[in-house]
Write a protein that holds these residues in place. Structure first.
Motif, PDB file in Angstrom:
ATOM      1  N   MET A 161      41.742  44.655  51.467  1.00 21.90           N
ATOM      2  CA  MET A 161      41.771  45.179  50.196  1.00 21.90           C
ATOM      3  C   MET A 161      40.206  45.388  49.950  1.00 21.90           C
ATOM      4  SD  MET A 161      42.991  43.951  46.491  1.00 21.90           S
ATOM      5  CE  MET A 161      44.506  43.797  47.070  1.00 21.90           C
ATOM      6  N   ARG A 170      36.995  46.284  47.391  1.00 23.99           N
ATOM      7  CA  ARG A 170      36.546  46.063  45.999  1.00 23.99           C
ATOM      8  C   ARG A 170      35.128  46.688  45.718  1.00 23.99           C
ATOM      9  NH1 ARG A 170      39.315  41.767  43.519  1.00 23.99           N
ATOM     10  NH2 ARG A 170      40.790  40.496  44.782  1.00 23.99           N
ATOM     11  N   ARG A 172      36.454  40.549  35.336  1.00 23.89           N
ATOM     12  CA  ARG A 172      36.627  39.340  35.553  1.00 23.89           C
ATOM     13  C   ARG A 172      35.249  38.467  35.290  1.00 23.89           C
ATOM     14  NH1 ARG A 172      41.841  37.973  35.008  1.00 23.89           N
ATOM     15  NH2 ARG A 172      43.070  39.369  36.534  1.00 23.89           N
ATOM     16  N   LYS A 201      34.147  35.820  38.327  1.00 28.31           N
ATOM     17  CA  LYS A 201      34.518  36.369  39.566  1.00 28.31           C
ATOM     18  C   LYS A 201      33.298  37.374  39.904  1.00 28.31           C
ATOM     19  CE  LYS A 201      39.375  36.238  40.057  1.00 28.31           C
ATOM     20  NZ  LYS A 201      40.635  37.165  40.573  1.00 28.31           N
ATOM     21  N   ASP A 239      38.771  43.357  39.183  1.00 29.29           N
ATOM     22  CA  ASP A 239      40.055  43.881  39.874  1.00 29.29           C
ATOM     23  C   ASP A 239      40.404  45.250  39.577  1.00 29.29           C
ATOM     24  OD1 ASP A 239      40.321  41.146  40.524  1.00 29.29           O
ATOM     25  OD2 ASP A 239      41.664  40.537  38.785  1.00 29.29           O
ATOM     26  N   VAL A 286      42.863  48.033  38.950  1.00 27.80           N
ATOM     27  CA  VAL A 286      44.213  48.189  38.603  1.00 27.80           C
ATOM     28  C   VAL A 286      44.711  49.526  38.568  1.00 27.80           C
ATOM     29  CG1 VAL A 286      43.754  46.225  36.777  1.00 27.80           C
ATOM     30  CG2 VAL A 286      43.274  48.509  36.103  1.00 27.80           C
ATOM     31  N   VAL A 339      45.136  48.605  44.500  1.00 30.84           N
ATOM     32  CA  VAL A 339      45.063  47.863  43.511  1.00 30.84           C
ATOM     33  C   VAL A 339      45.646  46.604  43.448  1.00 30.84           C
ATOM     34  CG1 VAL A 339      45.267  50.180  42.119  1.00 30.84           C
ATOM     35  CG2 VAL A 339      47.261  48.633  42.477  1.00 30.84           C
ATOM     36  N   GLU A 340      45.224  45.731  42.478  1.00 27.49           N
ATOM     37  CA  GLU A 340      45.756  44.211  42.527  1.00 27.49           C
ATOM     38  C   GLU A 340      47.229  44.348  42.398  1.00 27.49           C
ATOM     39  OE1 GLU A 340      44.017  41.481  42.541  1.00 27.49           O
ATOM     40  OE2 GLU A 340      42.415  42.792  43.226  1.00 27.49           O
ATOM     41  N   GLU A 341      47.846  43.468  43.454  1.00 33.10           N
ATOM     42  CA  GLU A 341      49.232  43.271  43.331  1.00 33.10           C
ATOM     43  C   GLU A 341      49.989  42.990  42.188  1.00 33.10           C
ATOM     44  OE1 GLU A 341      52.564  40.613  46.054  1.00 33.10           O
ATOM     45  OE2 GLU A 341      50.212  40.400  46.319  1.00 33.10           O
ATOM     46  N   GLU A 342      49.569  42.246  41.115  1.00 29.78           N
ATOM     47  CA  GLU A 342      49.889  41.630  40.152  1.00 29.78           C
ATOM     48  C   GLU A 342      50.206  42.925  39.229  1.00 29.78           C
ATOM     49  OE1 GLU A 342      46.229  40.208  37.451  1.00 29.78           O
ATOM     50  OE2 GLU A 342      47.415  38.765  38.503  1.00 29.78           O
ATOM     51  N   TRP A 380      50.674  46.279  40.346  1.00 34.61           N
ATOM     52  CA  TRP A 380      51.074  47.252  41.150  1.00 34.61           C
ATOM     53  C   TRP A 380      51.994  48.088  40.448  1.00 34.61           C
ATOM     54  CZ3 TRP A 380      55.359  48.991  43.922  1.00 34.61           C
ATOM     55  CH2 TRP A 380      55.238  50.215  44.517  1.00 34.61           C
TER      56      TRP A 380
END
Length: 465
Positions: free
Chosen positions: A1, A3, A78, A81, A85, A87, A96-99, A101
């Motif tokens: 992934m 970034r 974030r 971090k 992320d 989105v 994109v972030e899995e959460e 998607w």
């Protein structure tokens, strides 16, 4: 992934504006231009619901056409971090972030100055700060755009709507519809479930439809009962429900009938007589005349009983009289209410402590003793305790004998309970003091269950020949 660390660009949002930096190759001039942004700085969305965030960028630079290629990126900021992320994006080479998607989507085309964002099936964890980042290539420049957005996901307060007639008729079938106001425009699976005393079962349905129907035949016993429709939103994480109270009209035929109502409810009694000549109508409670009418062609007499209490229970009689005779119809009304604690006391006797407790309720209450927070067996005896209880009509009484040599440092309570609620009377005993003839100190009433007032319709039909 992959970034992107956008902080390295050294850009910061300007309130109400977008800051655009045109980077150039060596030998070219550098241009710094401001872009106006039409945006919604804060978005509030309920959990499980959706939001559309309109976002448009209006450029005053004529030399950068809107049709120039551009990629847009929505990032979640974030704080702890190194990288933010991703989105949503229209860049096919980025993930994109899995959460998020499938839940966050870039609706617009950044190349056409549209950065609109779609959020579906919002979660509490989605709350936070987001920003939009755009990269656009012209013939001689490379553009960066940054825009800040705040998302606040609140509790789900949206409830389904229940379509039901204001008045239901006993014995006549009815169909009730439950609809959830879903405005997200996508066919997502919903789950509906129903419950209520008027339903023979608990029907369920699921599918892309935003509504559900249930059919049943109400009876007089379903008046003032609840009907609930529960909706579980897509993904099955969040549910909401609405409850309505059934208003059922019914008729009591014959010369004598009985009706049970809860305290605080209301009754509307109607007596109708068809006779020739017209009859005089009267409503009686025992020997007391509550209402009367002069002879008339319609032959109808109404009696309203608002906010019923225990004293309103009894035998209601509608009497029709004229020169050729009389006829009557009766209705026995029983008003149910939670226990009222009456005279209660504790006294010192030769054998120890003697406590008495009495209560009144409809239906008749049961009485229970508690000593030191532990229940004492009703109508039982042991080496220390003995309980004797009896009931008569709406009254109940009980005696507790405690074999002790002195007043104990312990709480004793008497609880009256029936289907309408419960009351507790607490005896607070004072040990090690002069022994009075009565050790009763104080009573404390706990928890009352009451009902809201609604109206029933009872009609008594008389026929005089």
């Amino acid at each position: 992934m992959r970034r992107t660390d956008t902080s390295e660009a050294g850009l910061s949002p300007v309130p109400g504006m977008l800051l655009l930096v045109a980077l150039i190759w060596e030998g070219c001039l550098c241009q710094i231009t401001r872009y106006e942004v039409q945006r919604q700085p804060t978005v509030i969305v309920q959990e499980g619901m959706c939001a559309r965030v309109p976002c448009n960028i209006s450029s005053h630079l004529e030399h950068i056409p809107k049709v120039s290629p551009g990629h847009g990126y929505w990032f979640r900021k974030r704080m702890h971090k190194k990288y933010d992320d991703l989105v949503a994006t229209n860049d096919p080479n980025r993930e994109v972030e899995e959460e998020v998607w499938g839940r966050f989507r870039l609706l617009g085309s950044p190349g056409m100055a549209n950065c609109s964002l779609s959020i579906t099936d919002a979660k509490k964890a989605d709350s936070g700060q987001y920003y939009f980042w755009m990269e656009r290539e012209g013939q001689m420049n490379y553009t960066h755009v940054k825009l800040v957005l705040y998302v606040n996901v609140t509790d789900l307060i949206q409830k389904p709507d229940i379509s039901i007639p204001e008045m239901l008729e006993s014995g006549n079938p009815v169909t009730v519809k439950c609809t959830f106001p879903w405005t997200c425009g996508e066919n997502r699976p919903f789950k509906f479930s129903w419950k209520g005393a008027a339903l023979s079962s608990r029907p369920q349905s699921s599918g892309a439809s935003h509504s559900s129907e249930v059919s049943f035949i109400p009876g007089h016993q379903h008046h003032d009962t609840n009907l609930t429709c529960k909706v579980t939103l897509p993904e099955g994480r969040v549910s909401t429900e609405r409850t309505v109270q059934l208003n059922v009209s019914f008729f009591v035929p014959g010369n004598s009938s009985a009706l049970v109502v809860q305290e605080g409810r209301s009754l509307h009694l109607l007596c109708a007589a068809n006779s020739n000549p017209p009859a005089t109508l009267s409503w009686l409670l025992g020997d007391q005349t509550l209402a009367s009418s002069q002879p008339s062609e319609d032959g109808v007499l109404h009696l309203d009983l608002p906010h019923l209490g225990p004293a309103d229970g009894g035998n209601y009689t509608c009497l029709a009289e004229h020169a050729l005779g009389s006829k009557q119809a009766s209705l026995s009304v029983s008003v149910q209410y939670s226990p009222r604690m009456l005279s209660s006391s504790c006294s010192w006797v030769k054998e120890g402590l003697l406590c008495t407790c009495s209560a009144q309720a409809e239906p008749a209450p049961s009485l229970h003793w508690w000593v030191g927070g532990k229940p004492v067996e009703s109508n039982g005896s042991s080496d220390t305790f003995q309980v004797i209880s009896n009931r008569s009509g709406p009254w109940a009484s009980s005696i507790l004998s405690v074999k002790v040599g002195r007043v104990p440092n312990i709480n004793i309570s008497c609880e009256g309970k029936n289907s309408q609620g419960s009351h507790t009377f607490l005896f607070q005993l004072v040990p090690d003091g002069p022994m009075p003839s009565h050790v009763f100190q104080k009573g404390m009433i706990l928890g009352v269950l009451c009902g809201a007032g609604t109206a029933s319709l009872v009609a008594l039909f008389l026929l005089l020949l």
